[in-house]
Design an enzyme around this catalytic site. Structure first.
Site, PDB file in Angstrom:
ATOM      1  N   LYS A   1       0.823  -1.215   0.000  1.00  0.00           N
ATOM      2  CA  LYS A   1       0.000   0.000   0.000  1.00  0.00           C
ATOM      3  C   LYS A   1       0.856   1.263   0.000  1.00  0.00           C
ATOM      4  CE  LYS A   1      -3.569  -2.714   0.821  1.00  0.00           C
ATOM      5  NZ  LYS A   1      -4.794  -2.856   0.090  1.00  0.00           N
TER       6      LYS A   1
HETATM    7  C1  LIG Z   1      -0.970  -7.701   2.502  1.00  0.00           C
HETATM    8  C2  LIG Z   1      -2.080  -7.655   1.520  1.00  0.00           C
HETATM    9  N1  LIG Z   1      -2.077  -8.520   0.510  1.00  0.00           N
HETATM   10  C3  LIG Z   1      -3.049  -8.517  -0.410  1.00  0.00           C
HETATM   11  C4  LIG Z   1      -4.105  -7.647  -0.340  1.00  0.00           C
HETATM   12  C5  LIG Z   1      -5.136  -7.675  -1.417  1.00  0.00           C
HETATM   13  O1  LIG Z   1      -4.985  -6.567  -2.268  1.00  0.00           O
HETATM   14  P1  LIG Z   1      -6.249  -5.983  -3.041  1.00  0.00           P
HETATM   15  O2  LIG Z   1      -7.210  -5.539  -2.009  1.00  0.00           O
HETATM   16  O3  LIG Z   1      -5.687  -4.859  -3.822  1.00  0.00           O
HETATM   17  O4  LIG Z   1      -6.783  -7.090  -3.854  1.00  0.00           O
HETATM   18  C6  LIG Z   1      -4.176  -6.738   0.715  1.00  0.00           C
HETATM   19  C7  LIG Z   1      -5.305  -5.785   0.886  1.00  0.00           C
HETATM   20  O5  LIG Z   1      -6.394  -5.964   0.415  1.00  0.00           O
HETATM   21  C8  LIG Z   1      -3.128  -6.719   1.644  1.00  0.00           C
HETATM   22  O6  LIG Z   1      -3.104  -5.821   2.620  1.00  0.00           O
HETATM   23  N1  LIG Z   2      -6.392  -4.932   2.382  1.00  0.00           N
HETATM   24  C1  LIG Z   2      -6.793  -3.593   2.470  1.00  0.00           C
HETATM   25  C2  LIG Z   2      -8.256  -3.380   2.339  1.00  0.00           C
HETATM   26  C3  LIG Z   2      -8.576  -2.049   1.743  1.00  0.00           C
HETATM   27  O1  LIG Z   2      -8.245  -2.083   0.405  1.00  0.00           O
HETATM   28  P1  LIG Z   2      -7.919  -0.854  -0.505  1.00  0.00           P
HETATM   29  O2  LIG Z   2      -6.802  -1.333  -1.369  1.00  0.00           O
HETATM   30  O3  LIG Z   2      -9.160  -0.554  -1.227  1.00  0.00           O
HETATM   31  O4  LIG Z   2      -7.497   0.305   0.347  1.00  0.00           O
HETATM   32  C4  LIG Z   2      -6.230  -3.047   3.763  1.00  0.00           C
HETATM   33  O5  LIG Z   2      -5.226  -3.540   4.182  1.00  0.00           O
HETATM   34  O6  LIG Z   2      -6.790  -2.172   4.357  1.00  0.00           O
END
Ligand SMILES: Cc1ncc(COP(=O)(O)O)c(C=O)c1O
Ligand SMILES: N[C@@H](CCOP(=O)(O)O)C(=O)O
Length: 467
Positions: A112
């Site tokens: 993120k």
């Molecule tokens: C460590 C981790 N891996 C994978 C994901 C999945 O990513 P996305 O939500 O973009 O599919 C998330 C959050 O959703 C995450 O925090």
């Molecule tokens: N896995 C995410 C969930 C929120 O997803 P986002 O990519 O739409 O911000 C988290 O860790 O908060």
């Protein structure tokens, strides 16, 4: 570059407006009207360039005239200077054709940071230019929250409210958020699950009257800038393993579908991606949809990969919009049906999805086995989310000659429970800058999953600031 809503009813916006708007007024998500195209020669020319230069080239077309070249370059340099690895998103070879893309070298140890370090700078710039302040409201299953706080806490123009599901994020994740005591940072532990948090954030965009005229801003991946910044590492890593001269595949631990959707966009932009593998935990809606065209909700289950404990996956709507040839009314009707009952994608849309996507769901017991086995085989200690992607690569990769890149989405130190259960009694050490995390003072409110109460809490805090 113009951005349009996936539900077809909201006004088209430019980049600056999209970054500041979050959810479209018709409830849809903004996407570019058309995707910029990169030729094989332009992709080949990315080989050997610093991450920041590739980032500039890949993202520049999305920004249009909302920023000057120098402004945008400056933001990119600033965003990635906070990463602890010079390559920003380094790639490791695990096997003859299996690579790991490490996305956890940012300040909060998850992928993120790649987008939120940039988004914080974009918000600060656009709001300062307009002389406005904004209120950020975000939902997190654990990682977005700390990355958003870290990315936005220096912004003088924003107050940030992060909703996380009470007692459903790891201790490290919670403390990363709640130990930031800056006056513009507010954490709310919601007595509910992530879906409840995300639904309340979306409902707040639909009716912003509780903010009495202040601007509401999104840091979740409903904000297009999140997706845009995540497209970059698909390019850097694919080029590192031979694109555009070879096709590549990616395996992506998935839940809200933002990360893998960024891969889909890279594919649309001309990156030769042959296969996108979607890995889920036991919350397997994405897997059921892609494998069996079963687009239906099930009860959300707490798992050892808590950041992926999501059922209603925001960005799947962006994919559906593309699969349905940008027919916003059809997308709106499908999502309306989905809220009420089990449904399916239409045959044409499903066939298009099947041509590129494969999927696997991985339960907790298997996650633990994979962490232990991967360590034995490769010497890499995977976090529980990455473990789902690692297994999905081994299970779903279609062509042994095509390199597969598994996205390592978080650092194992964030998920001590899973790491210890997988047989590593010591856990994984936190990096130096977080050594005292477990001793830091915390501040957060615990509130019921009730939209009116949460909005009243935010409105009250905001009123105190302006009093
Ligand atoms: C460590 C981790 N891996 C994978 C994901 C999945 O990513 P996305 O939500 O973009 O599919 C998330 C959050 O959703 C995450 O925090
Ligand atoms: N896995 C995410 C969930 C929120 O997803 P986002 O990519 O739409 O911000 C988290 O860790 O908060």
């Amino acid at each position: 570059m113009r951005y349009i809503s996936t539900r077809g009813q909201a006004p088209a916006l430019n980049f600056e407006e999209v970054v500041l708007t979050g959810l479209a007024t018709d409830g849809g998500l903004y996407v570019p009207e058309t995707y910029p195209q990169f030729s094989a020669a332009e992709i080949a020319a990315m080989a050997g360039l610093p991450y920041t230069e590739v980032a500039y080239r890949v993202m520049r077309p999305f920004v249009g005239d909302s920023l000057t070249d120098d402004e945008f370059r400056g933001m990119i340099e600033g965003a990635y200077s906070s990463f602890s690895h010079a390559a920003v998103a380094p790639i490791k070879q695990l096997d003859s054709n299996h690579f790991l893309l490490e996305l956890f070298h940012g300040p909060t140890l998850a992928f993120k940071d790649v987008a939120l370090q940039l988004l914080g700078r974009l918000l600060d710039h656009f709001l300062a230019k307009r002389g406005e302040r904004g209120v950020i409201m975000g939902a997190t299953s654990g990682d977005t929250g700390s990355a958003a706080i870290e990315g936005c806490k220096p912004c003088e123009q924003v107050d940030i409210y992060i909703l996380h599901p009470h007692q459903r994020v790891s201790e490290v994740q919670r403390r990363q958020m709640t130990s930031v005591l800056a006056p513009n940072v507010h954490n709310i532990a919601v007595e509910g699950d992530f879906d409840a948090c995300q639904a309340m954030v979306k409902a707040s965009f639909a009716d912003q009257s509780f903010l009495k005229g202040q601007r509401l801003i999104a840091v979740n991946s409903i904000n297009w800038a999140r997706i845009m910044a995540q497209i970059v590492y698909y390019f850097t890593s694919a080029v590192a393993v031979g694109a555009p001269h070879r096709e590549v595949a990616f395996s992506v631990p998935s839940a809200n579908f933002g990360d893998v959707f960024a891969g889909y966009v890279a594919h649309k932009m001309g990156l030769p991606i042959k296969q996108l593998i979607v890995a889920t935990n036991a919350n397997d809606i994405l897997h059921r949809t892609l494998a069996q065209n079963d687009f239906s909700k099930k009860q959300l289950l707490p798992t050892l990969a808590p950041s992926m404990d999501i059922v209603v996956s925001s960005n799947f709507e962006r994919l559906i919009f593309d699969l349905y040839d940008q027919q916003g009314e059809q997308v709106a009707a499908l999502l309306e049906r989905f809220q009420q009952q089990a449904t399916t994608l239409d045959a044409n849309a499903y066939a298009k999805a099947k041509a590129l996507f494969s999927s696997l769901a991985v339960d907790d017991a298997t996650i633990l086995k994979v962490i232990a086995e991967a360590y034995q085989k490769t010497g890499e200690l995977l976090d529980p989310h990455t473990a789902t992607g690692y297994l999905a690569t081994q299970t779903c990769a279609q062509d042994p000659a095509t390199p597969v890149i598994t996205l390592a989405t978080a650092h194992p130190a964030k998920f001590a429970e899973a790491i210890v259960k997988a047989g590593f009694a010591e856990g994984a050490p936190l990096p130096l800058h977080m050594q005292d995390l477990l001793e830091r003072e915390e501040r957060y409110a615990v509130l019921p999953a009730d939209l009116a109460e949460i909005q009243a809490y935010i409105a009250d805090k905001q009123a105190q600031k302006t009093a």
